[in-house]
Design a protein around this motif. Structure first.
Motif, mmCIF file in Angstrom:
data_model
loop_
_atom_site.group_PDB
_atom_site.id
_atom_site.type_symbol
_atom_site.label_atom_id
_atom_site.label_comp_id
_atom_site.label_asym_id
_atom_site.label_seq_id
_atom_site.Cartn_x
_atom_site.Cartn_y
_atom_site.Cartn_z
ATOM 1 N N GLN A 111 64.754 52.338 34.750
ATOM 2 C CA GLN A 111 65.979 52.293 35.541
ATOM 3 C C GLN A 111 65.914 53.186 36.777
ATOM 4 N N GLU A 112 64.929 54.089 36.837
ATOM 5 C CA GLU A 112 64.804 54.987 37.989
ATOM 6 C C GLU A 112 64.225 54.301 39.215
ATOM 7 N N CYS A 113 63.665 53.107 39.037
ATOM 8 C CA CYS A 113 63.037 52.465 40.199
ATOM 9 C C CYS A 113 64.100 51.862 41.107
ATOM 10 N N ASN A 114 63.836 51.966 42.399
ATOM 11 C CA ASN A 114 64.699 51.419 43.433
ATOM 12 C C ASN A 114 64.627 49.891 43.401
ATOM 13 N N SER A 115 63.411 49.378 43.174
ATOM 14 C CA SER A 115 63.176 47.944 43.029
ATOM 15 C C SER A 115 61.825 47.757 42.344
ATOM 16 N N ALA A 116 61.636 46.566 41.794
ATOM 17 C CA ALA A 116 60.363 46.224 41.153
ATOM 18 C C ALA A 116 59.961 44.832 41.621
ATOM 19 N N TRP A 117 58.682 44.696 41.958
ATOM 20 C CA TRP A 117 58.171 43.457 42.545
ATOM 21 C C TRP A 117 56.968 42.980 41.762
ATOM 22 N N LEU A 118 56.967 41.714 41.402
ATOM 23 C CA LEU A 118 55.867 41.109 40.660
ATOM 24 C C LEU A 118 55.091 40.208 41.604
ATOM 25 N N LEU A 119 53.799 40.452 41.714
ATOM 26 C CA LEU A 119 52.926 39.652 42.565
ATOM 27 C C LEU A 119 51.868 39.003 41.690
ATOM 28 N N SER A 120 51.627 37.714 41.913
ATOM 29 C CA SER A 120 50.545 37.014 41.232
ATOM 30 C C SER A 120 49.576 36.494 42.273
ATOM 31 N N GLY A 121 48.304 36.712 42.015
ATOM 32 C CA GLY A 121 47.272 36.267 42.947
ATOM 33 C C GLY A 121 45.943 36.168 42.244
ATOM 34 N N ALA A 122 44.895 36.033 43.036
ATOM 35 C CA ALA A 122 43.537 35.951 42.487
ATOM 36 C C ALA A 122 42.571 36.597 43.470
ATOM 37 N N GLN A 123 41.472 37.113 42.927
ATOM 38 C CA GLN A 123 40.424 37.706 43.743
ATOM 39 C C GLN A 123 39.071 37.302 43.179
ATOM 40 N N LEU A 124 38.095 37.152 44.066
ATOM 41 C CA LEU A 124 36.698 36.959 43.657
ATOM 42 C C LEU A 124 36.084 38.341 43.534
ATOM 43 N N VAL A 125 35.707 38.712 42.321
ATOM 44 C CA VAL A 125 35.282 40.077 42.036
ATOM 45 C C VAL A 125 33.910 40.088 41.380
ATOM 46 N N SER A 126 33.056 41.008 41.831
ATOM 47 C CA SER A 126 31.761 41.250 41.194
ATOM 48 C C SER A 126 31.909 42.433 40.260
ATOM 49 N N LYS A 127 31.255 42.352 39.122
ATOM 50 C CA LYS A 127 31.261 43.475 38.192
ATOM 51 C C LYS A 127 29.990 44.284 38.413
ATOM 52 N N PHE A 128 30.119 45.592 38.453
ATOM 53 C CA PHE A 128 28.964 46.488 38.618
ATOM 54 C C PHE A 128 28.128 46.131 39.844
ATOM 55 N N ASN A 129 28.771 45.703 40.945
ATOM 56 C CA ASN A 129 28.085 45.342 42.191
ATOM 57 C C ASN A 129 27.074 44.209 42.030
ATOM 58 N N GLU A 130 27.296 43.336 41.045
ATOM 59 C CA GLU A 130 26.413 42.176 40.860
ATOM 60 C C GLU A 130 26.639 41.179 41.992
ATOM 61 N N GLU A 131 25.670 40.295 42.188
ATOM 62 C CA GLU A 131 25.830 39.206 43.156
ATOM 63 C C GLU A 131 26.852 38.188 42.658
ATOM 64 N N ALA A 132 26.827 37.909 41.352
ATOM 65 C CA ALA A 132 27.718 36.905 40.761
ATOM 66 C C ALA A 132 29.167 37.364 40.873
ATOM 67 N N LYS A 133 30.027 36.459 41.347
ATOM 68 C CA LYS A 133 31.449 36.789 41.495
ATOM 69 C C LYS A 133 32.271 35.983 40.498
ATOM 70 N N ASN A 134 33.257 36.654 39.922
ATOM 71 C CA ASN A 134 34.157 36.030 38.964
ATOM 72 C C ASN A 134 35.537 35.882 39.603
ATOM 73 N N THR A 135 36.231 34.786 39.272
ATOM 74 C CA THR A 135 37.602 34.614 39.737
ATOM 75 C C THR A 135 38.510 35.326 38.746
ATOM 76 N N VAL A 136 39.241 36.307 39.257
ATOM 77 C CA VAL A 136 40.117 37.107 38.403
ATOM 78 C C VAL A 136 41.562 36.909 38.861
#
Length: 188
Positions: free
Chosen positions: A100-125
């Protein structure tokens, strides 16, 4: 919220939230910055990250959620064109929240192409983040649910337990709805 969830204290007891039961506290495995709490699914590459961040007064509410999403994209090295997208930004009703202390709360949904441990392979997260704005404490609290949607077969994340029950958006909503402030002293 599932029946396999329990309330956990966060940041030395200053905050609490219902975290899914099969979550592993990553601070037990490695050093985590003092402004973060990080929980990972015990068997698959999902995570929930709670961060106490400086209040971004130069951006207003919905734009602040976008600002933090783009900051997460930069830290995930997902900055090239087409490597991230924002699908939806919406305001959460105070009646849905324990914070209740928050002035407002915002929910964002999206996606990112992310590599784990600096790998070349990218995962959609799929990235679902909730921004709790607390200007009276000069703090933005960011709660992020990282939910891999498409794992590259060459990624180290490709080795997973397919029989495992993943966390759902309902689990994440349970975290957000139960998230509450116990001691404002955490903000300094």
């Amino acid at each position: 919220m599932t029946s396999t969830a329990m309330a956990r204290t966060l940041f030395g007891g200053a905050l609490s939230a219902v975290i899914p039961l099969n979550a592993q506290d990553i601070s037990e495995l490695r050093q985590i910055p003092d402004n973060q709490e990080v929980f990972a699914h015990s068997q698959i590459d999902q995570s929930i990250i709670i961060e106490l961040l400086e209040y971004q007064s130069q951006v207003q509410d919905a734009e602040a959620a976008r600002y933090h999403f783009e900051d997460v994209a930069a830290s995930n090295k997902a900055v090239e064109n087409g490597s991230w997208e924002i699908r939806e930004v919406k305001q959460l009703s105070q009646s849905e929240l324990s914070m209740q202390e928050c002035n407002s709360a915002w929910l964002l949904s999206g996606a990112q192409l992310v590599s784990k441990f600096n790998e070349e392979a990218k995962n959609t997260v799929n990235i679902h983040l909730c921004l709790f704005r607390l200007p009276q404490y000069t703090t933005d609290i960011l709660v992020t649910f990282n939910d891999p949607a498409c794992i590259n077969p060459l990624s180290s994340s490709a080795i997973g337990n397919v029989a495992t029950i993943p966390w759902t958006l309902q689990d994440f909503q349970g975290v957000l709805q139960s998230f509450c402030l116990l001691d404002p002293g955490v903000f300094g």
